[in-house]
Design an enzyme around this catalytic site. Structure first.
Site, short mmCIF file in Angstrom:
data_model
loop_
_atom_site.label_atom_id
_atom_site.label_comp_id
_atom_site.label_asym_id
_atom_site.label_seq_id
_atom_site.Cartn_x
_atom_site.Cartn_y
_atom_site.Cartn_z
N GLY A 1 43.46 21.96 20.31
CA GLY A 1 43.81 23.31 19.85
C GLY A 1 44.69 23.24 18.45
N PRO A 2 44.56 24.65 17.97
CG PRO A 2 44.12 26.71 17.47
CD PRO A 2 44.02 25.78 18.59
N GLY B 1 50.71 24.18 16.28
CA GLY B 1 51.63 25.04 16.69
C GLY B 1 51.31 26.05 17.95
CG HIS C 1 42.91 45.13 -4.96
ND1 HIS C 1 41.68 44.76 -5.73
CD2 HIS C 1 42.96 44.57 -3.87
CE1 HIS C 1 41.24 43.77 -4.98
NE2 HIS C 1 42.01 43.74 -3.77
CD GLU C 2 46.60 44.89 -1.91
OE1 GLU C 2 46.14 44.63 -0.66
OE2 GLU C 2 46.37 43.66 -2.72
CE LYS D 1 47.90 20.48 19.66
NZ LYS D 1 48.04 21.82 18.93
P1 ATP Z 1 51.21 20.71 16.46
O1 ATP Z 1 49.53 20.55 16.89
O2 ATP Z 1 51.21 20.94 15.19
O3 ATP Z 1 51.86 19.35 17.10
P2 ATP Z 1 51.73 21.68 19.04
O4 ATP Z 1 50.49 22.50 19.46
O5 ATP Z 1 52.16 20.70 19.59
O6 ATP Z 1 51.51 21.48 17.21
P3 ATP Z 1 54.30 22.58 19.71
O7 ATP Z 1 54.93 21.49 18.96
O8 ATP Z 1 54.39 22.58 21.14
O9 ATP Z 1 52.90 22.77 19.18
O10 ATP Z 1 55.07 24.16 19.37
C1 ATP Z 1 56.05 24.07 18.23
C2 ATP Z 1 57.24 25.25 18.48
O11 ATP Z 1 56.32 26.45 18.63
C3 ATP Z 1 57.52 25.11 19.85
O12 ATP Z 1 58.88 24.27 19.67
C4 ATP Z 1 57.98 26.40 20.36
O13 ATP Z 1 58.99 26.96 19.78
C5 ATP Z 1 57.03 27.29 19.68
N1 ATP Z 1 55.85 27.58 20.61
C6 ATP Z 1 54.68 27.29 20.45
N2 ATP Z 1 53.59 27.37 21.43
C7 ATP Z 1 54.31 28.19 22.32
C8 ATP Z 1 54.42 28.96 23.68
N3 ATP Z 1 53.15 28.85 24.29
N4 ATP Z 1 55.21 29.54 24.17
C9 ATP Z 1 56.71 29.32 23.48
N5 ATP Z 1 56.68 28.52 22.28
C10 ATP Z 1 55.92 28.00 21.69
#
Ligand code: ATP
Length: 496
Positions: free
Chosen positions: A107-108, A110, A333-334, A113
Site C-alpha cells: 500500500g501507499p 504512511g 485564477h484561484e 504497514k
Molecule cells: P512506509 O511505507 O513509508 O514505510 P508505513 O505504511 O509503514 O509507511 P507507518 O510507518 O506504519 O507507515 O506509519 C507512520 C506513522 O503514521 C505512524 O507512526 C502513525 O503515527 C501514523 N499512522 C499511519 N497509519 C495510521 C493508522 N492507520 N492509524 C494511526 N496512525 C497511523
C-alpha cells in the site's frame, strides 16, 4: 575490552623498548591494524558485518495493539485471521496445515504497514526484529546474503533469550531486494534475494522458535514472482489510504491526548483531508498543536487544524515575493477554480488562499464530499471544468492567460484521456492501441475546448464575484468557504 587491549599493547611496547627493539615500524603497523579493525566494525549500517553489527531490535515484543491503528478494518481482520495460525499451533499441526511463512503488506507510504507489523508481533506475543530492504545493499557480493542469514539467526536467538515461541521479522521496502530478476541488475541483489528465499524455505513447524516474515512494499507489481509463490509471501494484504470514516478514527487517535477546543469538529477535518495517509493525518494533529503553542493558546482550535491541513497539503509558507500584478492574477485564477468547484460540487470549497506555499502562489482547498472510486462522464467533465477555470478566469478578466495553468492543463489532459479510455467519449468503446494517436489527440482537444467554452460562460456570469473575491484576497489573503458562498448567494440575488 577495548581498554584492556590498549593497555596490553602499551605494556608490550614498553617491554620491547626496554629490550632495545626499534619501535617505529611496530607503531606504524599497529596503527594500520587498529584503523582497519575500527572501520570494519563500524561500517555496514544497521546490519553491519563487523563485530558491532546489530539488527534493529529496538523492542522485544512491541507494546502496540490493533486498536491503536485507525481504520484498516479489512486489512486488520485479514491479518488477525492469518496470525491465528501462529497462535493456535496445535490445531494447525493436527490438520497438517503447513506453517505460514510470509505475509506481504502492500500500500501507499504512511498508511500504517509498520504499525500493522508491530501490532502483529504484540498479538502473537512474538519478538519483533525490523529492518529495511536498503540495509542489505552493499557493493560487495555476498554481504547482503550474509546479513539475511544473520537476521534470521538473531531473531531466533532473541526469541530464545526472551523465552518466546515466536518471532516476527519485519522487512520494510522489500522491493529493494525483491525486485523482479531480469538479469539486468547487480548480482549482489540476486544473491540477497536467493538467501531470503532459502531461509524462508527452511522454516518449519518443528523448530522451537517459529518465524514469520512480514514484508512491506508500495511497489507490489515490481516483486519477483519467486517471492510471491505459495509457501513464501503467499498472504497479500492491501493497506489502503483511509476513507472518511477511517480518517475520522485516525484523527481521534492522534488528537485525543491533546488539548482540544470545544469548536473542533473532527468529522469536518476528516472531510477536508481526502487522500491523506495516516502519517499525514498524524502530522496534521502535530502541526495544529504547534500552531496553538505558537499562538500561546491553551487549546487547539479548528483554525489551527485548518492551518495544519494547508501546511501538510501544500508545504510551509514560503517567502517568495510576488509582484502586485502577479498577486492579482493569482487571486483571479484561484477565484475561477473556486466558483466552478462550487457549481460542480456545492459546499465543497473550504477556502481560497492567496499566499505562497510550496510551489504555488495561491490555492483553493476543496473536498469532494464523499469518497469516490467510480466516476460518470458528467463527474469527470465537472472535474475538468474546475481545472480549466483558473485560466478561464484570467482570460475573462485580463484578456490573456499565464503559465500558471500548466499543471491544471496537464491534469485536465489526463482526465480527458480517462474519458476516452473508459469508453465515455464520442469515439465510443475503443482500444487505444488500435487507434491513431492523432485521432486520440483530436478527441481530447475537442473535449477540452467544448468544456472550456462552458467554463468561460459560467465565469462570465459571475464576474462580479471574481472582482469582489479579488478585493478580499488582496486585503486578507484568505477567503473562508462560508464567506465565499455568501458572495455567490448575494450575486445570485442581484441577478434575480
Ligand atoms: P512506509 O511505507 O513509508 O514505510 P508505513 O505504511 O509503514 O509507511 P507507518 O510507518 O506504519 O507507515 O506509519 C507512520 C506513522 O503514521 C505512524 O507512526 C502513525 O503515527 C501514523 N499512522 C499511519 N497509519 C495510521 C493508522 N492507520 N492509524 C494511526 N496512525 C497511523
Amino acid at each position: 575490552m577495548m581498554g584492556w587491549i590498549v593497555g596490553a599493547v602499551a605494556a608490550t611496547f614498553l617491554f620491547l623498548g626496554y629490550l632495545g627493539v626499534p619501535l617505529l615500524p611496530l607503531v606504524v603497523l599497529t596503527l594500520i591494524i587498529a584503523a582497519v579493525t575500527f572501520f570494519s566494525s563500524t561500517s555496514g549500517g544497521r546490519l553491519g558485518v563487523g563485530k558491532k553489527e546489530t539488527i534493529q531490535t529496538n523492542e522485544s515484543v512491541p507494546n502496540l495493539t490493533f486498536d491503536e491503528i485507525g481504520g484498516q478494518k479489512r486489512a486488520k481482520n485479514e491479518l488477525i485471521e492469518a496470525l491465528d495460525f501462529l497462535i493456535h499451533r496445535d490445531h494447525i499441526d493436527a490438520y497438517g496445515i503447513r506453517p505460514l511463512k510470509g505475509i506481504l503488506l502492500s500500500g501507499p507510504p504512511g498508511t500504517g504497514k509498520t504499525l500493522m507489523a508491530k501490532a502483529a508481533a504484540h498479538y502473537t506475543d512474538s519478538v519483533f526484529v525490523s529492518t529495511a530492504g536498503s540495509a542489505f545493499i552493499e557493493m560487495y557480493v555476498g554481504v547482503g546474503a550474509k546479513r539475511i542469514r544473520k537476521l534470521f539467526t538473531e531473531a531466533r536467538e532473541m526469541a530464545r533469550k526472551k523465552k518466546k515461541k515466536n518471532a516476527i521479522i519485519f522487512i520494510d521496502e522489500i522491493d529493494v531486494i525483491g525486485g523482479r530478476r531480469d538479469g539486468s541488475q547487480h548480482r549482489e541483489y540476486d544473491q540477497t534475494l536467493n538467501q531470503l528465499l532459502t531461509e524462508m524455505d527452511g522454516l518449519s513447524s518443528e523448530q522451537d522458535v517459529r518465524l514469520l516474515v512480514v514484508a512491506a512494499t508500495n511497489r507490489k507489481d515490481m516483486l519477483d514472482s519467486a517471492l510471491l509463490r505459495p509457501g513464501r509471501f503467499d498472504r497479500h494484504i492491501t493497506v489502503d489510504l483511509p476513507d472518511k470514516k477511517a480518517r475520522t478514527h485516525i484523527l481521534h487517535l492522534h488528537l485525543h491526548t491533546k488539548p482540544l477546543s470545544a469548536d473542533v469538529k473532527i468529522e469536518k477535518i476528516a472531510e477536508e483531508t481526502f487522500g491523506f495517509s495516516g502519517a499525514q493525518l498524524e502530522s496534521v494533529a502535530n502541526e495544529a498543536a504547534i500552531y496553538a503553542l505558537r499562538d500561546e493558546e491553551r487549546e487547539i482550535t479548528q483554525h489551527h487544524l485548518s492551518l495544519a491541513i494547508d501546511k501538510v497539503m501544500m508545504g510551509e509558507k514560503t517567502d517568495r515575493e510576488a509582484t502586485q500584478e502577479e498577486r492579482e492574477r493569482v487571486a483571479i485564477h484561484e477565484m475561477g477554480h473556486a466558483i466552478v468547484a462550487e457549481f460542480v460540487q456545492p459546499e465543497s470549497v473550504a477556502q481560497v488562499a492567496l499566499s505562497p506555499r510550496g510551489e504555488a502562489l495561491g490555492y483553493v482547498r476543496h473536498h469532494p464530499g464523499s469518497d469516490r472510486y467510480l466516476y460518470t462522464r458528467e463527474q469527470i467533465e465537472g472535474q475538468i471544468m474546475i481545472l480549466l477555470a483558473g485560466a478561464a478566469a484570467e482570460q475573462v478578466v485580463f484578456g490573456n492567460r499565464s503559465t500558471g495553468a500548466r499543471n491544471d492543463y496537464e491534469r485536465a489532459n489526463q482526465s480527458a484521456q480517462l474519458l476516452i479510455e473508459s469508453g465515455l467519449s464520442e469515439l465510443g468503446i475503443i482500444n487505444p492501441d488500435w487507434i491513431e494517436k492523432s485521432s486520440l489527440q483530436a478527441e481530447a482537444s475537442r473535449i477540452l475546448s467544448s468544456l472550456e467554452e462552458r467554463t468561460i460562460h459560467q465565469i462570465e456570469q459571475h464576474r462580479h464575484v471574481l472582482e469582489r473575491g479579488l478585493y478580499l484576497l488582496l486585503k486578507d489573503e484568505v477567503l473562508q468557504g462560508d464567506h465565499f458562498r455568501q458572495l455567490l448567494a448575494q450575486a445570485d440575488e442581484w441577478v434575480r
